[in-house]
Every structure is written in C-alpha cells, then in structure tokens.
Design a protein around this motif. Structure first.
Motif, PDB file in Angstrom:
ATOM      1  N   ASP A  70      68.499  41.448 121.857  1.00 28.64           N
ATOM      2  CA  ASP A  70      69.836  41.397 121.243  1.00 28.64           C
ATOM      3  C   ASP A  70      70.861  41.092 122.330  1.00 28.64           C
ATOM      4  OD1 ASP A  70      72.347  41.966 119.993  1.00 28.64           O
ATOM      5  OD2 ASP A  70      71.244  43.124 118.487  1.00 28.64           O
ATOM      6  N   SER A  71      71.631  40.039 122.141  1.00 29.29           N
ATOM      7  CA  SER A  71      72.568  39.565 123.166  1.00 29.29           C
ATOM      8  C   SER A  71      73.874  40.342 123.211  1.00 29.29           C
ATOM      9  CB  SER A  71      72.891  38.079 122.924  1.00 29.29           C
ATOM     10  OG  SER A  71      71.727  37.304 122.957  1.00 29.29           O
ATOM     11  N   ASP A  72      74.080  41.274 122.296  1.00 31.97           N
ATOM     12  CA  ASP A  72      75.378  41.940 122.172  1.00 31.97           C
ATOM     13  C   ASP A  72      75.598  42.911 123.336  1.00 31.97           C
ATOM     14  OD1 ASP A  72      77.731  43.065 121.397  1.00 31.97           O
ATOM     15  OD2 ASP A  72      77.134  43.399 119.326  1.00 31.97           O
ATOM     16  N   LEU A  73      76.586  42.629 124.159  1.00 33.88           N
ATOM     17  CA  LEU A  73      76.890  43.467 125.314  1.00 33.88           C
ATOM     18  C   LEU A  73      77.434  44.827 124.904  1.00 33.88           C
ATOM     19  CD1 LEU A  73      77.071  43.670 128.411  1.00 33.88           C
ATOM     20  CD2 LEU A  73      79.337  42.622 128.267  1.00 33.88           C
ATOM     21  N   THR A  74      78.077  44.905 123.753  1.00 32.42           N
ATOM     22  CA  THR A  74      78.641  46.196 123.331  1.00 32.42           C
ATOM     23  C   THR A  74      77.548  47.237 123.117  1.00 32.42           C
ATOM     24  OG1 THR A  74      78.615  45.538 120.993  1.00 32.42           O
ATOM     25  CG2 THR A  74      80.634  45.110 122.234  1.00 32.42           C
ATOM     26  N   LEU A  75      76.331  46.809 122.788  1.00 29.89           N
ATOM     27  CA  LEU A  75      75.219  47.758 122.651  1.00 29.89           C
ATOM     28  C   LEU A  75      74.922  48.418 123.990  1.00 29.89           C
ATOM     29  CD1 LEU A  75      72.798  45.679 120.388  1.00 29.89           C
ATOM     30  CD2 LEU A  75      74.455  47.427 119.674  1.00 29.89           C
ATOM     31  N   ARG A  76      75.033  47.659 125.078  1.00 33.66           N
ATOM     32  CA  ARG A  76      74.814  48.220 126.413  1.00 33.66           C
ATOM     33  C   ARG A  76      75.935  49.183 126.781  1.00 33.66           C
ATOM     34  NH1 ARG A  76      72.180  43.578 124.586  1.00 33.66           N
ATOM     35  NH2 ARG A  76      70.461  43.018 125.982  1.00 33.66           N
ATOM     36  N   VAL A  77      77.175  48.814 126.433  1.00 33.17           N
ATOM     37  CA  VAL A  77      78.307  49.704 126.723  1.00 33.17           C
ATOM     38  C   VAL A  77      78.137  51.021 125.982  1.00 33.17           C
ATOM     39  CG1 VAL A  77      80.802  49.993 126.527  1.00 33.17           C
ATOM     40  CG2 VAL A  77      79.852  47.762 127.144  1.00 33.17           C
ATOM     41  N   GLU A  78      77.741  50.955 124.705  1.00 35.37           N
ATOM     42  CA  GLU A  78      77.575  52.184 123.912  1.00 35.37           C
ATOM     43  C   GLU A  78      76.439  53.044 124.458  1.00 35.37           C
ATOM     44  OE1 GLU A  78      77.072  50.454 120.096  1.00 35.37           O
ATOM     45  OE2 GLU A  78      79.212  50.000 119.860  1.00 35.37           O
ATOM     46  N   ALA A  79      75.364  52.396 124.924  1.00 36.03           N
ATOM     47  CA  ALA A  79      74.252  53.153 125.519  1.00 36.03           C
ATOM     48  C   ALA A  79      74.720  53.882 126.777  1.00 36.03           C
ATOM     49  CB  ALA A  79      73.095  52.211 125.843  1.00 36.03           C
TER      50      ALA A  79
ATOM     51  N   LYS B  33      82.658  29.393 117.256  1.00 38.62           N
ATOM     52  CA  LYS B  33      81.467  29.160 116.443  1.00 38.62           C
ATOM     53  C   LYS B  33      81.391  27.719 115.953  1.00 38.62           C
ATOM     54  CE  LYS B  33      79.180  30.890 112.267  1.00 38.62           C
ATOM     55  NZ  LYS B  33      79.304  31.831 111.138  1.00 38.62           N
ATOM     56  N   ARG B  34      80.204  27.136 116.123  1.00 38.53           N
ATOM     57  CA  ARG B  34      79.923  25.803 115.589  1.00 38.53           C
ATOM     58  C   ARG B  34      79.004  25.877 114.372  1.00 38.53           C
ATOM     59  NH1 ARG B  34      78.341  22.256 120.967  1.00 38.53           N
ATOM     60  NH2 ARG B  34      80.335  21.182 121.236  1.00 38.53           N
ATOM     61  N   GLY B  35      78.216  26.940 114.312  1.00 37.93           N
ATOM     62  CA  GLY B  35      77.215  27.095 113.255  1.00 37.93           C
ATOM     63  C   GLY B  35      75.818  27.112 113.823  1.00 37.93           C
ATOM     64  N   ASP B  36      74.898  27.760 113.091  1.00 38.44           N
ATOM     65  CA  ASP B  36      73.486  27.868 113.488  1.00 38.44           C
ATOM     66  C   ASP B  36      73.333  28.487 114.881  1.00 38.44           C
ATOM     67  OD1 ASP B  36      72.627  26.670 111.103  1.00 38.44           O
ATOM     68  OD2 ASP B  36      72.862  24.663 111.951  1.00 38.44           O
ATOM     69  N   GLY B  37      74.187  29.451 115.186  1.00 40.18           N
ATOM     70  CA  GLY B  37      74.079  30.151 116.465  1.00 40.18           C
ATOM     71  C   GLY B  37      74.654  29.399 117.638  1.00 40.18           C
ATOM     72  N   ALA B  38      75.245  28.229 117.408  1.00 39.43           N
ATOM     73  CA  ALA B  38      75.803  27.412 118.494  1.00 39.43           C
ATOM     74  C   ALA B  38      77.297  27.671 118.632  1.00 39.43           C
ATOM     75  CB  ALA B  38      75.558  25.933 118.234  1.00 39.43           C
TER      76      ALA B  38
ATOM     77  N   MET C 167      72.894  30.910 120.903  1.00 45.56           N
ATOM     78  CA  MET C 167      72.194  32.182 120.968  1.00 45.56           C
ATOM     79  C   MET C 167      70.776  32.020 120.442  1.00 45.56           C
ATOM     80  SD  MET C 167      75.019  34.931 119.692  1.00 45.56           S
ATOM     81  CE  MET C 167      76.555  35.173 120.592  1.00 45.56           C
ATOM     82  N   ARG C 168      69.946  33.019 120.767  1.00 43.09           N
ATOM     83  CA  ARG C 168      68.611  33.054 120.182  1.00 43.09           C
ATOM     84  C   ARG C 168      68.737  33.187 118.668  1.00 43.09           C
ATOM     85  NH1 ARG C 168      68.437  37.194 123.968  1.00 43.09           N
ATOM     86  NH2 ARG C 168      67.433  36.704 125.964  1.00 43.09           N
TER      87      ARG C 168
END
Length: 829
Positions: A459-468, A528-533, A544-545
């Motif tokens: 998971d690329s979300d940096l906020t998850l690391r901050v919360e951990a 955002k461009r769409g499809d994760g781009a 993104m993945r």
C-alpha cells in the motif's frame, strides 16, 4: 602507538607542513594514520595553541577515533580530544583535536570561514569521495587562499590518486607510508550469485566458522540484507558460542559499540556490516572477511530530477579495503562471493558521490557561501552541470534562491537546519503553521526504510506509516511495523524537534500529511489522469500499483518514485485535499491565457488556465481570440500538420510546379518546396488567411493568389513565357504541359499532331527541351523522347509499322516532316 608504521613518516610530514600549506599522506591499511597523525602536530610551532579538525566520513569511525586517541593520552573524550557530529558533541574548553563528521565541517566553515582558532584540517579516508568531503575541501581551499594563508591542510587516504590530489592542492608533497597488515588469503567462491544474496552469505559464514579461527566480518549492501542474513543464520544451528552482531549507520550507538568491541572469552563474533566497516575501523578479533561484493548507493537521474537507491557492485579498490579488514591484527582469509574473472571486470574505483547524487543541497551550500557558479571553486571533480542546474531550479521553487541565484533569508534558514532542502523547507513551513511535530515525524520517516514489510508494504499510502508511528508512540504497539525502524524514526524526529525548538507533543492524527509533503515535493504534486496514473507538477507521468485506494484521489503528493521505467512508479504518496492545495500553494500558481487549435471542432479557440507547474487546476474558455492570435494558431497548425490542409486545386498545383521549374533554372526565383513554404508561412500565406478561424474557412483560401503574390508583375509575365501552361503544336492544338517533375516537363501529344515539327519544343529561356510523350490515336504512349529530330530520322519508321498494323485507317506518311499534321482521330476521306 609508538609501534605504528605511521611513526616512521611523521618526522617527514612535520617538516613538510612546517614549510608548506598542504600535504597528501597515502598510508596503507594498518599504518595508524587516523589515530596516530593528529596528536603528532599538537606542539608544532605553527599551531600556536590552535586546534586540529579531522574530518571522518562516518559517525562510528569519528567516535571510535576520538575515544582511542583520548585513551592513548590517558584521558576521556572531551578533554584534549573530542568529537562533534549532528546531535552529539563531546568537546571542552581545552579540546584541541576535534573529530568531526562531514556536515559539521560544512556548518563550521559557513559560520566562520576563517576558522581562526584552527591550525590544521585533516581530511581522513578522502578516497571515499563523499559529497560533503569534496565540498568541505573546496570551501577550505578557498578560505585558505582568501582568509587564512597560515591554515594547513592534510589529505589522508589508503587508496587515492595522490598526484591528482597534489595538483589540486597546488603541487603539495605526497608522503607514502607502509601499513601494518598481515597476509590475507583470498578465496573466490564462484556461483554464489545463483543463490539469494542472504543465503549465499549465510552459507559462507558457516563455512568460515568451520574452516577458520577468530571472528568473521560480513559485508552486505544494507540493513535489509543484514536482517535477512541474520534470520537465515538463526534458522539453523551455529557453533556454540557464536554471536551475531549487526553494524550499520542507523543502529543505536550501544549496538554499534558491541559490534566493534572484542568478543568476550568463549564467544566467536559474526559482524554483519554495511560499507561502514570498510575503512578507519579496526574490529578486534576479525580473522575472516566475507564480501558479497555489493554496496548501496544513491543515484540521481538528471532526466527526471529524482534520486533512487540502487545496489551496485563494489569497485576493486573497495574490495581490497574490505579484504584488508581480515589482516589488521593477524593473518586472515577473505571469501569473495564471485569469481576471479568477475573481479577483473569490476570498476577500479567507486564513482565519486558528487558525480551521481542529488546536488540540491550542494547548490544551497554554495549559495550560502556566496558562490553562484561552482566553477569558481577548486574541485577534484566539478559538479555535473545538469544535476546542479536541476538542484538550483528546485531551490528557486522552494524559495531558497532568488531569480538571480542569490540565497534568500528563507534559504539561510533552510541551510541552518542542515537537512536536505526539501525536508528543511517542509519543516520551516510546518513551523509557521504550528504543525512542526507532524512534519518532524514525516521527515524522519522519509529518511528511513519502509516501516512495513510484506503485503502491508504494497500500500503506497504514507499516512498509514504516520498512523503506525503515532500508535507506537502512544502505546508501544507496532501494528506490524518494524520496531527497530520505528525507534530510529522516533529518535530522528526528536532531534529535528530539538533543532526547531518545537514542543515534542504527539500529533492527534495523520491529517495534514499530504499538505506537509507538498511543501517538500511541490514538483511531485500529482493530478489524477485515470487508471492509477498521475501527471506530476514537474511534467513527468507516474502511476501507482494496481488496486491502490490512493489512486482514486484527485490530487496526491508522490514522496517516492521509482524512475527506472518509462513512466515512473509511485512507491509512496499521500492524498492532498484540493482545498489545501488551492489555499497553501496559491503563491506558486501561474495564470495563462492560451489560444489553441481544437482538433475536435477544427477551429481556433481561447482559454484561461490556472497552472501549478504542468498541472491545469482551472480552465475557462469563453473568450474570443483576436484576429492576429487566430492567424498565429492557423499558421502553427499548418506548419505542424503540413500543407495538405490547404485547398489544392489543379490550377494551383500546376502554378506551384511551374514556379518550382523556374526556381530550378534560377535560384532568385521563389523556392516553393514544402520545407521552404512551411518555413515562410508568415510572409506568403498570412495576408490571405485574415478573418479565417477554422478548417472550413481554410478551404475558401485563394491559394493561387497566394502563390502569385510571391511574384511581381514582370516575374508573372516571365513565368507565362518561360513556363507556359500550354504549348501550341503543328496541328493547331494547345496541349497542356505537365510540370510534375520540374526538372523535365512533359508534353503528352498524339504523334499525328507533331507531323512537320522538326525539333523538340524548348522552354525556360530555350534551356530545357520538353519531354515528349508521343501518343497513339488511342492516346497510349508509343515513344518518349526529348530529341524529336532523332526520332523522325531513326525510330519513327519502326513505330510506323506497328501503328499501321494497329490503326490501318489512319494516315502514316513515309515522310512525316512533309505530312500535314492533324488532331483528328480518323483521317478525312
């Protein structure tokens, strides 16, 4: 200390520095240069009570050297010998030898360029060629030249091109000192690369423990490989009394000291280390080195402006340094996990950091020094132009430099923090917003490896690391995060808070992460461009993945981007609410009015756009472009898409071809080839597109008039005479000329209409005979010639036989020059 080989050359070195401002010392491993050299100069007359600064590239080596020198003097650190490094200092009022790490030397020079209380600066292990060592030497040389002619400089290394450094120092003398090393047997273990690096290292460790006495030092690329190798070794039985000791830069000091200290009786130590153990340190008891042949380095891409950590093979010089660790105290053995043939293909030396890393911090330091062009300073290797220019551009974007390249007050505040300019800018902006506690934790997280392993790391979300991290600080709960990294982040965030003089409170939550990250990475705000781009503000695309929840965000900030692919892969990012983007980055927005070609409608339109770099934040299209703007766009479209957009009727095509024919005869005639016409649209076409706005209008363009407009009245008359549209033939017909090939215009005429014509018609001031296509009564080509007289004399009689057989009712005279020409299909009865 008296037994150290360095003692043999110290008298010569003293004489040299008594007479010279600089010297180079090449001392082999084991010579004792690091701890034996500085004390020898304390009582030199030119020191006059001044102190000695010795630059060490690594914190562990700096602290160890200071402790050892102090012990040799019978003192504790902080008396005659001390050290200074970031967030850790042990010096006193009587300290005369100060071992400093590289960033500290830079800060000292920036705050006091004269270094009035310093008599000698020693650059130890200079062959490592770190960015700060190169910068520190450049600044020291300028300070010596301008402010301190009495300041001495000593460059020390075990492996270095002494003559090249000597030249940089103005021809400084070079002193060579033999080392005190014991024989080291080298054993190549080819085929190790077919196994995982950690597995190969563990196999080699077990072999060494079985075959060799003493402790074992294993060189691995980084902390990740150290941990994996440690687990690999722990998963199977080890000889009784074996202890595993990791050793890397971010390890707590107590654990570093345990790795360096001699093993207790009855134990054998296996030290799993990064390149930190390659030089300066002597790890007591090591008799065996296992070298995986890999090292971790940060490489900067000028193409994208993004640095990335990569694992690369070591150089021959580094491999030799590592090998020498086995022979510091007794004969030893080095297992190299590659073949001797592979060894020959290794580079001779590591690439200097200044040649392949991010140069934003270097650009900031030079601006603080008062230098806008790095060429003004002496370098062993000058900073590469493209990465340096990108670093300076980033500093302007962060507000650290003004448009002329001079440092701003904000830039001075950034430099004082000593952090990377991105992090420094984020910390200062956060302090203004009262968000320093979260920003310090965020900056610390970005410096460390990922907290998560396995599926959680996907998971690329940096906020998850901050919360951990925040959960860990409140309740010591790791939540699947690596506890060692959590503790390292916690320590670093406290250091940053102390520098900012901010309260060490724990933030309530991770809200604001995206905004703070956008201060550090304004060029990586993504739309955002769409499809994760996403399109990043810097103009680069990144994706993104698949399946990332963050991919649905209209705006993100990418903190980690792997730029190896054509489109960057976003490894770490945070959501950036649009309202925060609009509120806090308004000063970076640009307003642009654009007149453009709308392909869908085939017309010229105008719009106003609000931009953040390459990102379009807002767009309105209610304005009507001016006539001149419309003409510019139309000409641009024609230039880009080609002359095929214009209305080419037969008459215009022939006119252009006739003009091309005349240009071929005389270069003072207009050139109407595609390249020339497209390059001069403004001159010949603009007057005829006035009032036009779309493709339909273009189809009404009087193109023939535009071409005629290139000619004056005399030229038009000459064109009609020398490049006529038609030629009158003996039958009375006016036959059109075909100028498709301007070099050979074609007259296609029935043979019977040319009876009585002796020579080929000529045009172009009589210089060019037309190419006759002589046709049958059915208008099929019977002969092609530009020499009609020769045709009548020789070829006609053969052609006549064929024609008489196929067209018996037609008149085929024996003497065509005396026969009456006719344009009739059949003869008159």
């Amino acid at each position: 200390m008296k037994q150290l080989p360095i003692m043999q050359v110290l008298p010569d070195l003293k004489l040299i520095l008594n007479k010279n401002k600089a010297a180079v010392l090449i001392a082999e491993p084991g010579a004792g240069k690091t701890t034996g050299t500085p004390p020898a100069f304390l009582d030199e007359p030119w020191m006059s009570g001044k102190s000695i600064l010795m630059l060490e590239p690594r914190r562990l080596a700096a602290r160890s050297a200071a402790v050892y020198m102090a012990a040799c003097l019978g003192e504790s650190v902080g008396q005659t010998v001390g050290y200074r490094m970031r967030m850790d200092s042990k010096v006193g009022k009587n300290t005369r030898i100060v071992v400093v790490t590289e960033g500290v030397l830079t800060r000292m020079l920036q705050s006091d360029p004269s270094l009035g209380d310093v008599g000698l600066i020693i650059f130890d292990e200079f062959h490592e060629r770190s960015l700060h060592a190169d910068l520190g030497l450049a600044l020291t040389l300028e300070a010596q030249s301008v402010l301190r002619e009495d300041l001495r400089i000593l460059i020390m290394s075990a492996t270095l091109d002494g003559e090249r450094v000597s030249a940089l120092l103005g021809g400084a003398p070079v002193v060579d000192c033999p080392g005190r090393t014991y024989p080291v047997e080298t054993i190549y273990v080819p085929g190790s690369g077919t196994a995982q690096l950690e597995q190969a290292a563990a196999i080699a460790v077990r072999r060494a423990l079985d075959e060799q006495p003493g402790d074992v030092l294993v060189f691995l690329p980084g902390e990740r490989e150290i941990r994996r190798t440690e687990r690999e070794l722990q998963s199977g039985a080890l000889p009784q009394g074996t202890v595993l000791r990791p050793l890397y830069g971010q390890l707590p000091q107590a654990m570093q000291d345990a790795a360096v200290a001699p093993a207790v009786p009855g134990e054998r130590k296996v030290v799993l280390a990064t390149s930190i153990a390659e030089t300066s340190l002597t790890i007591e008891g090591v008799r065996t080195v296992i070298d995986t042949g890999q090292r971790r380095t940060q490489v900067f891409s000028p193409r994208t402006g993004m640095p990335r950590l990569t694992t690369v093979p070591v150089s021959k010089a580094s491999a030799d340094q590592r090998r020498g660790r086995a022979g510091r105290t007794a004969p030893g053995v080095c297992y190299r996990l590659w073949s001797s043939e592979e060894h020959q293909r290794l580079p001779d030396d590591n690439v200097p950091e200044i040649m392949e890393t991010d140069l934003a911090q270097l650009a900031l330091e030079l601006a603080l020094w008062g230098v806008r062009d790095p060429a003004a300073l002496p370098w062993l290797d000058a900073p590469p132009a493209a990465p340096y220019a990108q670093g300076a551009a980033l500093l302007r974007q962060l507000g650290a430099l003004d448009a002329g390249g001079a440092i701003t007050p904000h830039g001075r505040s950034m430099a004082a923090l000593g952090a990377h300019p991105r992090a420094a800018h984020m910390l200062l902006r956060a302090a203004e917003l009262g968000a320093a506690p979260l920003a310090c934790r965020l900056a610390a997280l970005l410096q460390e490896r990922d907290l998560f392993k396995g599926p959680a790391a996907a998971d690329s979300d940096l906020t998850l690391r901050v919360e951990a991290l925040l959960r860990f600080e409140r309740s010591a709960e790791t939540g699947g995060a690596d506890p060692a990294i959590l503790r390292a982040v916690q320590r670093e965030s406290r250091n940053l808070l102390a520098q900012l003089q901010a309260a060490p409170e724990v933030p309530r939550d991770s809200s604001g992460t995206g905004l703070l990250l956008s201060f550090a990475y304004p060029d990586r705000v993504g739309q955002k461009r769409g499809d994760g781009a996403f399109l990043l503000a810097g103009g680069r695309g990144a994706a993104m993945r698949e399946g990332q929840p963050l991919s649905r965000s209209p705006y993100i900030v990418a903190a980690g981007v792997d730029d190896r692919a054509g489109q960057g892969r976003i490894m770490l990012a945070a959501d950036l609410p649009e309202e925060e983007l609009l509120r806090h980055h308004a000063g970076s927005f640009t307003e642009e009015r654009e007149v453009y070609w709308d392909k869908e409608s085939g017309s010229v339109k105008a719009r106003r756009r609000t931009l953040l770099g390459a990102l379009v934040l807002k767009e309105t299209s209610h304005e009507r472009p001016t006539a001149e703007e419309t003409e510019d766009v139309l000409l641009g479209v024609i230039s880009a898409e080609g002359l095929e957009l214009l209305p080419w009727d037969k008459g215009t095509v022939q006119l252009r071809q006739r003009m091309a024919f005349m240009h071929g005869l005389r270069t003072d005639w207009p050139d109407v080839a595609d390249e020339a016409l497209l390059g001069s649209l403004d001159e010949w076409l603009r007057p005829f597109i006035q009032g036009m706005r779309n493709l339909r209008d273009l189809q009404r363009l009087p193109l023939s008039r535009a071409f005629e407009g290139m000619l004056d009245w005399n030229s038009r008359q000459k064109l009609d005479k020398e490049a006529p549209t038609h030629i009158a033939v003996p039958s009375g017909s006016r036959i059109p000329l075909d100028y498709s090939n301007p070099g050979a215009p074609v007259l296609a005429v029935r043979l019977q209409e040319m009876f009585g014509q002796v020579d080929t018609p000529r045009i172009g001031m009589g210089q060019v005979p037309v190419l006759l296509h002589l046709l049958s009564p059915a208008r099929r080509p019977m002969q092609v010639t530009s020499d009609l007289a020769s045709f009548w004399r020789s070829t006609y009689f053969e052609v006549k036989k064929d024609l008489k057989g196929r067209y018996p009712k037609h008149y085929w005279p024996d003497d065509p020059l005396q026969a009456a020409p006719t344009n009739r299909t059949r003869p008159v009865k």
